[in-house]
Write a protein that holds these residues in place. Structure first.
Motif, PDB file in Angstrom:
ATOM      1  N   GLY A 267       0.503  -1.539   0.038  1.00 26.02           N
ATOM      2  CA  GLY A 267       0.347  -0.123   0.207  1.00 26.02           C
ATOM      3  C   GLY A 267       1.100   1.056  -0.005  1.00 26.02           C
ATOM      4  N   PRO A 268       0.787   2.335   0.965  1.00 26.94           N
ATOM      5  CA  PRO A 268      -0.440   2.385   1.600  1.00 26.94           C
ATOM      6  C   PRO A 268      -1.774   2.267   1.327  1.00 26.94           C
ATOM      7  N   PRO A 269      -2.769   1.606   1.926  1.00 29.33           N
ATOM      8  CA  PRO A 269      -2.559   1.159   2.980  1.00 29.33           C
ATOM      9  C   PRO A 269      -2.381  -0.499   3.105  1.00 29.33           C
ATOM     10  N   THR A 270      -1.266  -0.907   4.088  1.00 31.86           N
ATOM     11  CA  THR A 270      -1.775  -1.778   4.126  1.00 31.86           C
ATOM     12  C   THR A 270      -2.886  -3.087   4.429  1.00 31.86           C
ATOM     13  N   VAL A 271      -3.209  -3.370   4.008  1.00 38.55           N
ATOM     14  CA  VAL A 271      -4.718  -4.831   4.106  1.00 38.55           C
ATOM     15  C   VAL A 271      -4.100  -5.569   4.429  1.00 38.55           C
ATOM     16  N   ILE A 272      -4.922  -6.232   5.507  1.00 42.39           N
ATOM     17  CA  ILE A 272      -4.605  -7.285   6.719  1.00 42.39           C
ATOM     18  C   ILE A 272      -5.730  -8.401   6.689  1.00 42.39           C
ATOM     19  N   LEU A 273      -6.147  -9.128   6.354  1.00 40.43           N
ATOM     20  CA  LEU A 273      -7.327  -9.997   6.235  1.00 40.43           C
ATOM     21  C   LEU A 273      -7.613 -10.935   7.394  1.00 40.43           C
ATOM     22  N   VAL A 274      -8.353 -11.246   8.520  1.00 42.17           N
ATOM     23  CA  VAL A 274      -8.408 -12.218   9.457  1.00 42.17           C
ATOM     24  C   VAL A 274      -8.392 -12.918   9.219  1.00 42.17           C
ATOM     25  N   VAL A 275      -8.636 -14.331   9.350  1.00 37.91           N
ATOM     26  CA  VAL A 275      -9.057 -15.317   9.365  1.00 37.91           C
ATOM     27  C   VAL A 275      -9.275 -16.218   9.963  1.00 37.91           C
ATOM     28  N   GLY A 276     -10.260 -17.219  10.581  1.00 38.33           N
ATOM     29  CA  GLY A 276     -10.565 -18.576  10.956  1.00 38.33           C
ATOM     30  C   GLY A 276     -11.344 -19.745  11.095  1.00 38.33           C
ATOM     31  N   VAL A 277     -11.103 -20.330  11.951  1.00 35.07           N
ATOM     32  CA  VAL A 277     -13.116 -21.292  12.136  1.00 35.07           C
ATOM     33  C   VAL A 277     -13.302 -20.463  13.297  1.00 35.07           C
ATOM     34  N   ASN A 278     -14.272 -20.864  13.913  1.00 39.39           N
ATOM     35  CA  ASN A 278     -14.978 -20.256  14.918  1.00 39.39           C
ATOM     36  C   ASN A 278     -14.481 -20.454  16.283  1.00 39.39           C
ATOM     37  N   GLY A 279     -14.127 -19.154  16.514  1.00 41.55           N
ATOM     38  CA  GLY A 279     -13.872 -19.111  18.568  1.00 41.55           C
ATOM     39  C   GLY A 279     -12.973 -19.392  18.836  1.00 41.55           C
TER      40      GLY A 279
ATOM     41  N   ILE B 213      -9.141  -6.439   8.886  1.00 44.67           N
ATOM     42  CA  ILE B 213     -10.731  -6.688   8.851  1.00 44.67           C
ATOM     43  C   ILE B 213     -11.188  -7.803   9.413  1.00 44.67           C
ATOM     44  N   ASP B 214     -12.029  -7.916  10.189  1.00 43.95           N
ATOM     45  CA  ASP B 214     -12.824  -8.959  10.799  1.00 43.95           C
ATOM     46  C   ASP B 214     -13.420  -9.851  10.355  1.00 43.95           C
ATOM     47  N   THR B 215     -13.566 -11.540  10.163  1.00 45.27           N
ATOM     48  CA  THR B 215     -14.113 -11.875   8.843  1.00 45.27           C
ATOM     49  C   THR B 215     -14.585 -12.569  10.291  1.00 45.27           C
ATOM     50  N   ALA B 216     -16.150 -13.883   9.896  1.00 38.78           N
ATOM     51  CA  ALA B 216     -16.327 -14.228  10.828  1.00 38.78           C
ATOM     52  C   ALA B 216     -16.193 -15.772  10.510  1.00 38.78           C
ATOM     53  N   GLY B 217     -15.924 -15.837  11.914  1.00 34.71           N
ATOM     54  CA  GLY B 217     -15.479 -17.656  12.322  1.00 34.71           C
ATOM     55  C   GLY B 217     -16.437 -18.653  11.399  1.00 34.71           C
ATOM     56  N   ARG B 218     -15.769 -19.456  10.323  1.00 31.28           N
ATOM     57  CA  ARG B 218     -16.175 -20.878   9.735  1.00 31.28           C
ATOM     58  C   ARG B 218     -15.761 -22.117   9.623  1.00 31.28           C
ATOM     59  N   LEU B 219     -16.071 -22.919   9.566  1.00 36.18           N
ATOM     60  CA  LEU B 219     -15.548 -24.406   9.637  1.00 36.18           C
ATOM     61  C   LEU B 219     -14.942 -24.616   8.000  1.00 36.18           C
TER      62      LEU B 219
ATOM     63  N   GLU C 253      -1.470  -9.241   3.421  1.00 37.28           N
ATOM     64  CA  GLU C 253      -0.975  -9.749   4.971  1.00 37.28           C
ATOM     65  C   GLU C 253      -2.848 -10.646   5.181  1.00 37.28           C
ATOM     66  N   VAL C 254      -2.601 -12.220   4.861  1.00 39.76           N
ATOM     67  CA  VAL C 254      -4.086 -13.156   5.813  1.00 39.76           C
ATOM     68  C   VAL C 254      -3.457 -13.726   6.838  1.00 39.76           C
ATOM     69  N   LEU C 255      -3.465 -13.702   7.620  1.00 40.59           N
ATOM     70  CA  LEU C 255      -3.185 -13.485   9.144  1.00 40.59           C
ATOM     71  C   LEU C 255      -4.239 -15.050   9.671  1.00 40.59           C
TER      72      LEU C 255
END
Ligand SMILES: Nc1nc2c(ncn2[C@@H]2O[C@H](COP(=O)(O)OP(=O)(O)OP(=O)(O)O)[C@@H](O)[C@H]2O)c(=O)[nH]1
Ligand SMILES: Nc1nc2c(ncn2[C@@H]2O[C@H](COP(=O)(O)OP(=O)(O)OP(=O)(O)O)[C@@H](O)[C@H]2O)c(=O)[nH]1
Ligand SMILES: [K+]
Ligand SMILES: [Mg+2]
Ligand SMILES: [Mg+2]
Lengths: 288, 277
Positions: free
Chosen positions: B73-85, B163-169, B196-198
């Motif tokens: 970027g700027p901005p640095t874009v970070i996407l945050v993913v993962g399973v529920n909880g 960026i927050d995302t919903a938990g998902r399996l 970055e995809v964390l």
């Protein structure tokens, strides 16, 4: 695993070496499914003891015989189907949800309220998590979706005070089932565990349910053991079984607590709660 | 423990320690095989040398990737993913604090529009940290939120948008497609985004984390892992196999629920803790 068992098929009878070879694979399968290694050790030793020296049933091949023993033992360990809550002789029945962070307590509390209402109960949910950001709101939203009342006093009271007031309120409102949500906590956090003990002493729940993520690894044993020792669990709910986890935690928990797994969570929706089936779970763990 | 010679029981003990730390039976057996080979090659005789050798071996695997955050970027874009909880939303709060306290301008995107009160939860975190959050109402399109968050970040000259995302399996392909769409939308708007995809993994999780890493990796191109809940009894050994097979570096660890409870990943510390009972 089934490959090894197939090899056994060609032989006329089960030798100790055959059983050893098969047990090596059973061990691997159970460990790959996240069953605790101590639990695996005990299990494998017991199956081996049973298998060697046992007459092969005439209707079965030796391989089928070993599989049968493994499955029988596993299903036996898992216990029978028991998905009933302990109900109070004099309502309201008080249920308390406990467990680690993010295990699924809040969601399961709502699911359980939904299920019990279908069975003719009049449930009330209690927002007893005063720590996690928006935990109260989460329960309120779920309650609203279901049309089930949620009792809350905000986050400036102790869970003990909230729960006491909630039970009183339920009596007045003619609610016969009170389900208390609690904050996630580590089993090694002394202060937070003591809080649950105080909560138990204050409202004398008829049912304390440990909510465990089905994807939990080796520490499922420590978690279940500690919660059980401190609170005396009445049941376990295994969540997130809608994924591809083998769910060995189920076996670990049963082995150390002998507490019944009553329900499983199979989705995020509020009707995604099912009775636990030990035989299905045994096959899932074995990957069969 | 006071042994005179290296024998099988010593290898067995180490194997058990690995399995007990959720390293997984496959990875544990491979590690032990390599260890045996090295003991032979290096003519190691002292039993006390075995554990340090194994630790070195694991540290090598975990140190392979780039551990600092990818920037763009700027901005640095970070996407945050993962399973529920697993701790996505909490980690975002901590990350925002971490970078803000290092002088960066951070904004958040509330693209979990599904879970009850997920937006409120992120908002509370944003207030705690003192950053803004871009949100729509519950039930709206997460990709649209992500898009708006990126737009706002550019307009306000932010250094970073998380960026927050919903938990998902990971097994639910329709939900994984939703993440792909978020990715696409971000990339179309800013070249190289998300930088970055964390993937957030819960240290309490056993071998299923491998499947999570694989499938989230395929769907969203994960560039780094955050391993949470290491303040508990779980060791998170499964990331050794993940690092070895998928070559995705661990970048941060979570050690509590507080705003300060985030640390850059330190392989040496992690490996030392792996063998503590
Ligand atoms: N796929 C799936 N997700 C579930 C299940 N049960 C709960 N969840 C999800 O898991 C996440 C955590 O659930 P919560 O109910 O908030 O967990 P909790 O134990 O109350 O969490 P804390 O209060 O933070 O300790 C949410 O995203 C839920 O939607 C399940 O059976 N399957
Ligand atoms: N002990 C401990 N708890 C943590 C850590 N990280 C997150 N948590 C807790 O884990 C629970 C779940 O965290 P969230 O941030 O809501 O997880 P999430 O992945 O966003 O959950 P969903 O959006 O429902 O999928 C909360 O109770 C957090 O406080 C950590 O590093 N240590
Ligand atoms: K979890
Ligand atoms: Mg909760
Ligand atoms: Mg979240």
């Amino acid at each position: 695993m089934q490959e090894t068992f197939r090899k056994l098929k060609s032989k006329g009878r089960l030798t100790e070496a055959d059983v050893d070879e098969a047990m090596k694979e059973v061990r691997r399968a159970l460990l790959a499914a996240d069953v605790n290694f101590q639990v695996v050790k005990t299990f494998v030793a017991r199956v081996k003891e049973r298998a060697v020296g046992q007459d092969v049933l005439s209707s079965l091949t030796p391989a089928q015989q070993v599989i049968k023993i493994v499955r029988d033992e596993l299903a036996g360990l898992m216990g029978g189907t028991q998905s009933k809550l302990n109900l109070a002789p004099k309502p309201p029945t008080v249920v308390m949800m406990v467990g680690l962070h993010g295990a699924g307590k809040t969601t399961t509390a709502a699911k359980l309220a939904n299920l019990m209402r279908k069975q003719g109960r009049r449930p009330m949910l209690v927002a007893g998590d005063v720590y996690r950001p928006a935990a109260i709101k989460q329960l309120q939203v779920l309650g609203e979706q279901l049309g089930i009342p949620v009792f809350s006093m905000g986050d400036r009271h102790t869970p003990v005070d909230i729960a006491r007031a909630a039970v009183e309120h339920a009596v007045k409102q003619g609610r016969d089932l009170v389900i208390i949500d609690t904050a996630g906590r580590l089993e090694i956090n002394e202060e937070m565990m003591a809080e649950l003990e105080a909560l138990k002493a204050a409202v004398r729940p008829h049912e304390i349910l440990l909510v465990v993520d089905a994807m939990t690894g080796q520490v499922a044993v420590n978690i279940a053991e500690t919660f059980n020792k401190r609170l005396g669990l009445d049941g376990v709910v295994l969540t997130k079984l809608d994924g591809d986890t083998r769910g060995g935690a189920a076996l670990s928990i049963k082995a150390v607590t002998s507490c019944p797994i009553k329900f499983v969570g199979v989705g995020e929706k509020l009707d995604a709660l099912e009775p636990f089936h030990p035989d299905r779970m045994a096959d899932r763990i074995l990957g069969m | 423990t006071g042994r005179q010679a290296i024998d099988e029981s010593l290898f067995d003990e180490l194997e058990e320690a690995l399995i007990g730390a959720d390293v997984g039976v496959e990875t544990a057996l491979e590690l032990m095989e390599t260890l045996r080979r090295q003991v032979k090659e290096r003519k190691v005789k002292d039993p006390a040398q075995l554990k340090p050798l194994l630790q070195e071996l694991i540290q090598g695997i975990l140190s392979a990737g780039e551990s600092s955050l990818n920037r763009g970027g700027p901005p640095t874009v970070i996407l945050v993913v993962g399973v529920n909880g697993v701790g996505k939303t909490t980690t975002i709060g901590k990350l925002a604090h971490y970078f803000k306290s290092r002088g960066e301008r951070v904004i958040l995107g509330a693209a979990d529009t599904f879970r009850a009160a997920a937006i409120d939860q992120l908002e509370i975190w944003s207030r705690r940290v003192g950053v803004d959050v871009i949100k729509h109402k519950e039930g709206s399109d997460p990709a649209a939120v992500a898009y708006d968050a990126l737009q706002a970040a550019r307009a306000r000259k932010m250094d970073m948008v998380i960026i927050d995302t919903a938990g998902r399996l990971h097994t639910k392909s329709n939900l994984m497609d939703e993440l792909k769409k978020i990715r696409r939308v971000l990339g179309r708007e800013l070249r190289g985004a998300p930088h970055e995809v964390l993937l957030v993994l819960d240290a309490t999780t056993g071998q299923n984390a491998i499947s999570q890493a694989r499938l989230f990796g395929e769907a969203t191109g994960v560039t780094g892992i955050v391993l949470t809940k290491l303040d508990g009894t779980a060791k998170g050994g499964v990331i050794i196999g993940i690092s070895r097979m998928l070559k995705v570096p661990v970048k941060f660890i979570g050690i509590g629920e507080g705003v300060e409870d985030l640390r850059p990943f330190d392989p040496q510390e992690f490996v030392a803790a792996l063998f503590e009972i």
